[in-house]
Design a protein around this motif. Structure first.
Motif, short mmCIF file in Angstrom:
data_model
loop_
_atom_site.label_atom_id
_atom_site.label_comp_id
_atom_site.label_asym_id
_atom_site.label_seq_id
_atom_site.Cartn_x
_atom_site.Cartn_y
_atom_site.Cartn_z
N ASP A 179 64.66 -30.50 55.56
CA ASP A 179 65.47 -29.34 56.68
C ASP A 179 66.77 -29.41 55.83
OD1 ASP A 179 63.59 -29.22 58.36
OD2 ASP A 179 64.47 -30.68 59.73
N TRP A 180 67.27 -30.36 55.35
CA TRP A 180 68.73 -30.34 54.43
C TRP A 180 68.59 -29.21 53.39
CZ3 TRP A 180 68.83 -31.53 49.36
CH2 TRP A 180 69.97 -31.35 48.73
N TYR A 181 67.44 -29.42 52.52
CA TYR A 181 67.10 -28.29 51.57
C TYR A 181 67.35 -26.95 51.85
CZ TYR A 181 65.81 -26.50 47.13
OH TYR A 181 65.80 -25.58 45.80
N ARG A 182 66.56 -26.74 53.07
CA ARG A 182 66.25 -25.48 53.64
C ARG A 182 67.46 -24.83 53.95
NH1 ARG A 182 61.27 -27.52 55.87
NH2 ARG A 182 59.54 -26.47 54.78
N GLU A 183 68.65 -25.67 54.90
CA GLU A 183 69.64 -25.35 55.04
C GLU A 183 70.63 -24.61 53.86
OE1 GLU A 183 71.72 -28.25 57.29
OE2 GLU A 183 70.31 -28.24 58.96
N LEU A 184 70.45 -25.17 52.70
CA LEU A 184 71.26 -24.81 51.61
C LEU A 184 70.89 -23.29 51.44
CD1 LEU A 184 70.72 -27.46 48.93
CD2 LEU A 184 72.56 -26.97 50.39
N GLY A 185 69.53 -22.86 51.78
CA GLY A 185 69.20 -21.54 51.48
C GLY A 185 68.41 -21.44 50.02
N PRO A 186 67.80 -20.35 49.93
CA PRO A 186 67.18 -20.18 48.67
C PRO A 186 68.19 -19.99 47.64
CG PRO A 186 66.06 -18.85 50.29
CD PRO A 186 67.24 -19.37 51.09
N HIS A 187 67.73 -20.03 46.23
CA HIS A 187 68.77 -19.94 45.30
C HIS A 187 68.94 -18.37 45.07
CE1 HIS A 187 64.76 -19.11 43.35
NE2 HIS A 187 65.42 -18.28 42.65
N TYR A 188 70.20 -18.04 44.61
CA TYR A 188 70.62 -16.69 44.54
C TYR A 188 69.79 -15.77 43.64
CZ TYR A 188 73.74 -12.54 43.69
OH TYR A 188 73.86 -11.41 43.54
N GLY A 189 69.34 -14.63 44.04
CA GLY A 189 68.60 -13.94 43.21
C GLY A 189 67.21 -14.17 43.22
N TRP A 190 66.52 -15.01 44.31
CA TRP A 190 65.23 -15.20 44.33
C TRP A 190 64.44 -13.91 44.78
CZ3 TRP A 190 62.95 -13.27 48.88
CH2 TRP A 190 63.54 -13.12 49.95
N TRP A 191 64.96 -12.75 45.03
CA TRP A 191 64.34 -11.61 45.17
C TRP A 191 64.06 -10.77 43.98
CZ3 TRP A 191 69.25 -12.85 47.21
CH2 TRP A 191 70.01 -12.57 46.61
N GLN A 192 64.64 -11.21 42.93
CA GLN A 192 64.75 -10.32 41.70
C GLN A 192 63.21 -9.85 41.00
OE1 GLN A 192 66.91 -8.63 40.40
NE2 GLN A 192 68.87 -9.62 41.56
N VAL A 217 60.62 -9.55 42.90
CA VAL A 217 60.06 -8.47 43.97
C VAL A 217 60.76 -7.04 43.61
CG1 VAL A 217 59.72 -7.75 46.20
CG2 VAL A 217 59.72 -10.26 45.48
N TYR A 218 62.16 -7.28 43.23
CA TYR A 218 62.83 -5.98 42.91
C TYR A 218 62.15 -5.37 41.66
CZ TYR A 218 66.80 -6.21 46.43
OH TYR A 218 67.58 -6.28 47.39
N GLU A 219 62.02 -6.30 40.76
CA GLU A 219 61.12 -5.76 39.37
C GLU A 219 60.06 -5.10 39.63
OE1 GLU A 219 61.43 -9.08 36.77
OE2 GLU A 219 63.52 -9.19 36.69
N ASP A 220 59.12 -5.75 40.34
CA ASP A 220 57.92 -5.00 40.71
C ASP A 220 58.09 -3.59 41.38
OD1 ASP A 220 54.78 -5.16 40.64
OD2 ASP A 220 55.09 -5.45 42.77
N PHE A 221 58.80 -3.88 42.32
CA PHE A 221 59.19 -2.64 43.21
C PHE A 221 59.50 -1.25 42.18
CE2 PHE A 221 62.30 -0.04 45.87
CZ PHE A 221 61.22 0.50 46.75
N ALA A 222 60.49 -1.69 41.25
CA ALA A 222 60.99 -0.76 40.19
C ALA A 222 59.68 -0.08 39.49
CB ALA A 222 62.21 -1.30 39.46
N MET A 223 58.80 -0.91 39.08
CA MET A 223 57.52 -0.36 38.38
C MET A 223 56.97 0.36 39.12
SD MET A 223 56.56 -3.80 36.28
CE MET A 223 55.26 -3.06 35.69
N ILE A 224 56.79 0.12 40.28
CA ILE A 224 55.82 1.00 41.35
C ILE A 224 56.59 2.31 41.65
CG2 ILE A 224 55.35 1.01 43.76
CD1 ILE A 224 54.56 -1.96 43.69
#
Length: 214
Positions: free
Chosen positions: A25-38, A40-47
């Motif tokens: 729970d403590w770790y989740r409160e930190l939130g995912p690391h910045y840029g975790w979506w990159q 997905v973005y790269e795959d989306f750009a290719m599509i």
């Protein structure tokens, strides 16, 4: 007088089940690391590129005071009303788009349907359609995109009656698809197994109750 206070600390594996729950729970409160979506973005750009969508870009300032370009893609999530994803782009006909999508994502029928609709509406307009997609407002969902469709006809022939609704519908479906991919990625990296692996890899230590130490 200064005092020396000794505290026994534990690695994640040494904690009880209840303490491990608290540590996760403590770790989740930190939130995912910045840029975790990159990824997905790269795959989306290719599509997008394969079906004729050219994502617009914007200049951002990095913490190192260097500038870099990033795609005009936005999202918010994942539990509140108004959450979603949107993007800014331009679109023209791309030869072989439907085949390219099937080669890239052979099992994704949503993407296949989007590509087929765009190809079909281009064929009905002699492959002369072009669209512009902009983002408006404070929300990031698919209905925050303003989509305009034109036909580049040498004789001034207008688009078919279904052109704008078909293109707009396909673009909004693509934004929904992107949001679902982002949501799935977020659920993956915040899953119990991934959180445990991150805690162990970073060698965090905890008190006996699972509170982060240090």
């Amino acid at each position: 007088m200064p005092e020396v206070i000794e505290t026994i600390v534990y690695t994640y594996e040494e904690l009880s089940d209840a303490a491990q729950d608290a540590a996760r729970d403590w770790y989740r409160e930190l939130g995912p690391h910045y840029g975790w979506w990159q990824a997905v973005y790269e795959d989306f750009a290719m599509i997008c590129d394969s079906i004729g969508i050219n994502l617009k870009t914007r200049i951002r300032n990095a913490s190192t005071q260097r500038q870099f370009c990033e795609p005009c893609v936005w999202f918010t999530g994942f539990r509140n009303q108004g959450d979603g994803a949107s993007f800014e782009a331009s679109w023209r006909y791309a030869r072989g788009g439907s085949l390219a999508i099937r080669a890239h994502a052979p099992q994704d029928r949503v993407l296949h349907h989007i590509a087929d609709r765009l190809q079909d509406v281009q064929r009905r307009n002699i492959y002369q359609l072009a669209a512009n997609i902009d983002h408006r407002g404070q929300y990031c969902h698919e209905h925050a995109m303003v989509i305009t469709v034109e036909r580049d006809s040498a004789i001034g022939q207008p688009p078919t009656e279904d052109a704008e609704t078909t293109v707009a519908g396909a673009m909004r479906d693509l934004a929904r698809w992107l949001y679902k991919r982002l949501e799935a990625e977020h659920e993956h990296i915040t899953s119990e197994s991934e959180v445990e692996a991150a805690i162990i890899a970073n060698e965090y230590t905890f008190t006996v109750s699972g509170c982060r130490f240090g």
